[in-house]
Design a protein around this motif. Structure first.
Motif, mmCIF file in Angstrom:
data_model
loop_
_atom_site.group_PDB
_atom_site.id
_atom_site.type_symbol
_atom_site.label_atom_id
_atom_site.label_comp_id
_atom_site.label_asym_id
_atom_site.label_seq_id
_atom_site.Cartn_x
_atom_site.Cartn_y
_atom_site.Cartn_z
ATOM 1 N N GLY A 45 0.813 -1.216 0.000
ATOM 2 C CA GLY A 45 0.000 0.000 0.000
ATOM 3 C C GLY A 45 0.842 1.258 0.000
ATOM 4 N N GLN A 46 2.005 1.205 0.632
ATOM 5 C CA GLN A 46 2.919 2.352 0.620
ATOM 6 C C GLN A 46 3.548 2.536 -0.758
ATOM 7 N N LEU A 47 3.729 1.445 -1.460
ATOM 8 C CA LEU A 47 4.443 1.482 -2.737
ATOM 9 C C LEU A 47 3.547 1.734 -3.942
ATOM 10 N N ASP A 48 2.265 1.437 -3.809
ATOM 11 C CA ASP A 48 1.368 1.602 -4.957
ATOM 12 C C ASP A 48 0.035 2.182 -4.490
ATOM 13 N N PRO A 49 -0.351 3.350 -5.015
ATOM 14 C CA PRO A 49 -1.594 3.988 -4.579
ATOM 15 C C PRO A 49 -2.845 3.148 -4.845
ATOM 16 N N SER A 50 -2.850 2.365 -5.905
ATOM 17 C CA SER A 50 -4.034 1.552 -6.186
ATOM 18 C C SER A 50 -4.160 0.402 -5.182
ATOM 19 N N VAL A 51 -3.036 -0.108 -4.695
ATOM 20 C CA VAL A 51 -3.073 -1.124 -3.635
ATOM 21 C C VAL A 51 -3.587 -0.477 -2.352
ATOM 22 N N ALA A 52 -3.114 0.735 -2.068
ATOM 23 C CA ALA A 52 -3.568 1.452 -0.872
ATOM 24 C C ALA A 52 -5.076 1.673 -0.917
ATOM 25 N N GLU A 53 -5.603 2.033 -2.075
ATOM 26 C CA GLU A 53 -7.049 2.247 -2.226
ATOM 27 C C GLU A 53 -7.811 0.937 -2.028
ATOM 28 N N PHE A 54 -7.300 -0.149 -2.579
ATOM 29 C CA PHE A 54 -7.917 -1.465 -2.409
ATOM 30 C C PHE A 54 -7.962 -1.847 -0.925
ATOM 31 N N LEU A 55 -6.859 -1.642 -0.218
ATOM 32 C CA LEU A 55 -6.792 -1.977 1.206
ATOM 33 C C LEU A 55 -7.748 -1.108 2.027
ATOM 34 N N ARG A 56 -7.882 0.164 1.641
ATOM 35 C CA ARG A 56 -8.852 1.043 2.323
ATOM 36 C C ARG A 56 -10.279 0.533 2.113
ATOM 37 N N THR A 57 -10.573 0.119 0.899
ATOM 38 C CA THR A 57 -11.914 -0.401 0.602
ATOM 39 C C THR A 57 -12.186 -1.675 1.399
ATOM 40 N N ASP A 71 -14.033 -6.262 -6.331
ATOM 41 C CA ASP A 71 -13.748 -7.131 -7.467
ATOM 42 C C ASP A 71 -13.119 -6.335 -8.603
ATOM 43 N N SER A 72 -13.656 -5.162 -8.865
ATOM 44 C CA SER A 72 -13.124 -4.299 -9.916
ATOM 45 C C SER A 72 -11.709 -3.823 -9.577
ATOM 46 N N GLN A 73 -11.523 -3.407 -8.333
ATOM 47 C CA GLN A 73 -10.194 -2.949 -7.917
ATOM 48 C C GLN A 73 -9.176 -4.084 -8.006
ATOM 49 N N LEU A 74 -9.558 -5.264 -7.543
ATOM 50 C CA LEU A 74 -8.635 -6.406 -7.581
ATOM 51 C C LEU A 74 -8.312 -6.797 -9.023
ATOM 52 N N SER A 75 -9.310 -6.791 -9.899
ATOM 53 C CA SER A 75 -9.063 -7.106 -11.312
ATOM 54 C C SER A 75 -8.065 -6.127 -11.921
ATOM 55 N N SER A 76 -8.209 -4.861 -11.590
ATOM 56 C CA SER A 76 -7.270 -3.844 -12.084
ATOM 57 C C SER A 76 -5.861 -4.081 -11.541
ATOM 58 N N LEU A 77 -5.776 -4.426 -10.261
ATOM 59 C CA LEU A 77 -4.456 -4.678 -9.661
ATOM 60 C C LEU A 77 -3.777 -5.881 -10.296
ATOM 61 N N ILE A 78 -4.553 -6.923 -10.562
ATOM 62 C CA ILE A 78 -3.973 -8.127 -11.151
ATOM 63 C C ILE A 78 -3.487 -7.844 -12.574
ATOM 64 N N ALA A 79 -4.219 -6.994 -13.284
ATOM 65 C CA ALA A 79 -3.822 -6.631 -14.649
ATOM 66 C C ALA A 79 -2.721 -5.575 -14.657
ATOM 67 N N ASN A 80 -2.535 -4.884 -13.537
ATOM 68 C CA ASN A 80 -1.590 -3.780 -13.433
ATOM 69 C C ASN A 80 -0.150 -4.287 -13.475
ATOM 70 N N GLY A 81 0.611 -3.832 -14.449
ATOM 71 C CA GLY A 81 2.010 -4.224 -14.577
ATOM 72 C C GLY A 81 2.911 -3.598 -13.531
ATOM 73 N N VAL A 83 2.339 -3.535 -10.328
ATOM 74 C CA VAL A 83 2.300 -4.348 -9.109
ATOM 75 C C VAL A 83 2.963 -5.685 -9.426
ATOM 76 N N PRO A 84 4.015 -6.034 -8.687
ATOM 77 C CA PRO A 84 4.723 -7.292 -8.978
ATOM 78 C C PRO A 84 3.820 -8.519 -8.841
ATOM 79 N N GLY A 85 4.057 -9.498 -9.682
ATOM 80 C CA GLY A 85 3.251 -10.712 -9.687
ATOM 81 C C GLY A 85 3.270 -11.471 -8.374
ATOM 82 N N TRP A 86 4.377 -11.413 -7.647
ATOM 83 C CA TRP A 86 4.483 -12.188 -6.407
ATOM 84 C C TRP A 86 3.575 -11.674 -5.295
ATOM 85 N N ILE A 87 3.121 -10.420 -5.355
ATOM 86 C CA ILE A 87 2.244 -9.870 -4.314
ATOM 87 C C ILE A 87 0.762 -10.092 -4.654
ATOM 88 N N LYS A 88 0.464 -10.346 -5.906
ATOM 89 C CA LYS A 88 -0.928 -10.470 -6.344
ATOM 90 C C LYS A 88 -1.693 -11.598 -5.636
#
Length: 186
Positions: A45-57, A71-81, A83-88
């Motif tokens: 969440g500190q490293l990526d604002p979209s992860v931070a928003e997902f965690l807030r939600t 679901d929409s936020q998670l789909s975006s994060l998974i498609a987001n290049g 965000v490293p694959g190992w954290i997904k």
């Protein structure tokens, strides 16, 4: 997990925030289980604002549109290049845990089945979450197997997991197929 986190920090931050994030990552060396999982999520969440928003939600009170939003936020994060694959997988596990807490058991179980336990920072949370879903869905053999695997790690897991796992095991082991007990639970 520490090395992967440090690499992500190196490529994402600079200055004081980079130093603070590195400190946080280096403290993960001694963490295991849920503490490691939650620390990784906070760091992400500190490293990526979209992860931070997902965690807030995830922390918001559940409402009629929460599932769709998450679901929409998670789909975006998974498609987001970015965000490293190992954290997904850990982000997906966090979503599944939230679904279970809000009684979306079928959805959680469906998603949990797609996760490889070896890719998660906290295999015990996956086992516990899977057992909760299996218990609710009356999948006795799978539930017993998940609970026994979880209890093999009893020294590593939070006390609440161990106590709940023992209670679920005591509840589901005597359950007989097509019994009145089983029918009453359906």
């Amino acid at each position: 997990w520490v090395e992967r986190s440090l690499n992500w920090i190196e490529s994402s931050l600079s200055g004081d925030s980079k130093a603070l994030a590195k400190e946080s990552a280096n403290r993960m060396v001694d963490l295991r289980g849920i503490e490691l999982h939650e620390t990784l999520l906070r760091l992400a969440g500190q490293l990526d604002p979209s992860v931070a928003e997902f965690l807030r939600t995830l922390e918001e009170p559940w409402s009629a549109d929460t599932y769709q939003k998450l679901d929409s936020q998670l789909s975006s994060l998974i498609a987001n290049g970015a965000v490293p694959g190992w954290i997904k997988p850990d982000l997906q596990l966090a979503f599944c845990r939230n679904l279970i807490q809000n009684n979306w058991i079928d959805e959680a179980w469906s998603r949990l089945q797609t996760l490889d336990i070896d890719t998660l920072s906290d295999a015990s949370s996956w086992l516990f979450s899977a057992a909760v879903c299996q218990h609710f869905l009356l999948q006795k053999p799978q539930c017993v197997e998940s609970l026994k695997k979880l209890l093999e790690r009893e020294s590593e897991i939070p006390t609440r997991y161990a106590i709940t796992a023992k209670l679920m095991l005591t509840d589901i082991e005597p359950l007989k197929e097509n019994s009145l007990d089983e029918v009453a639970r359906l």
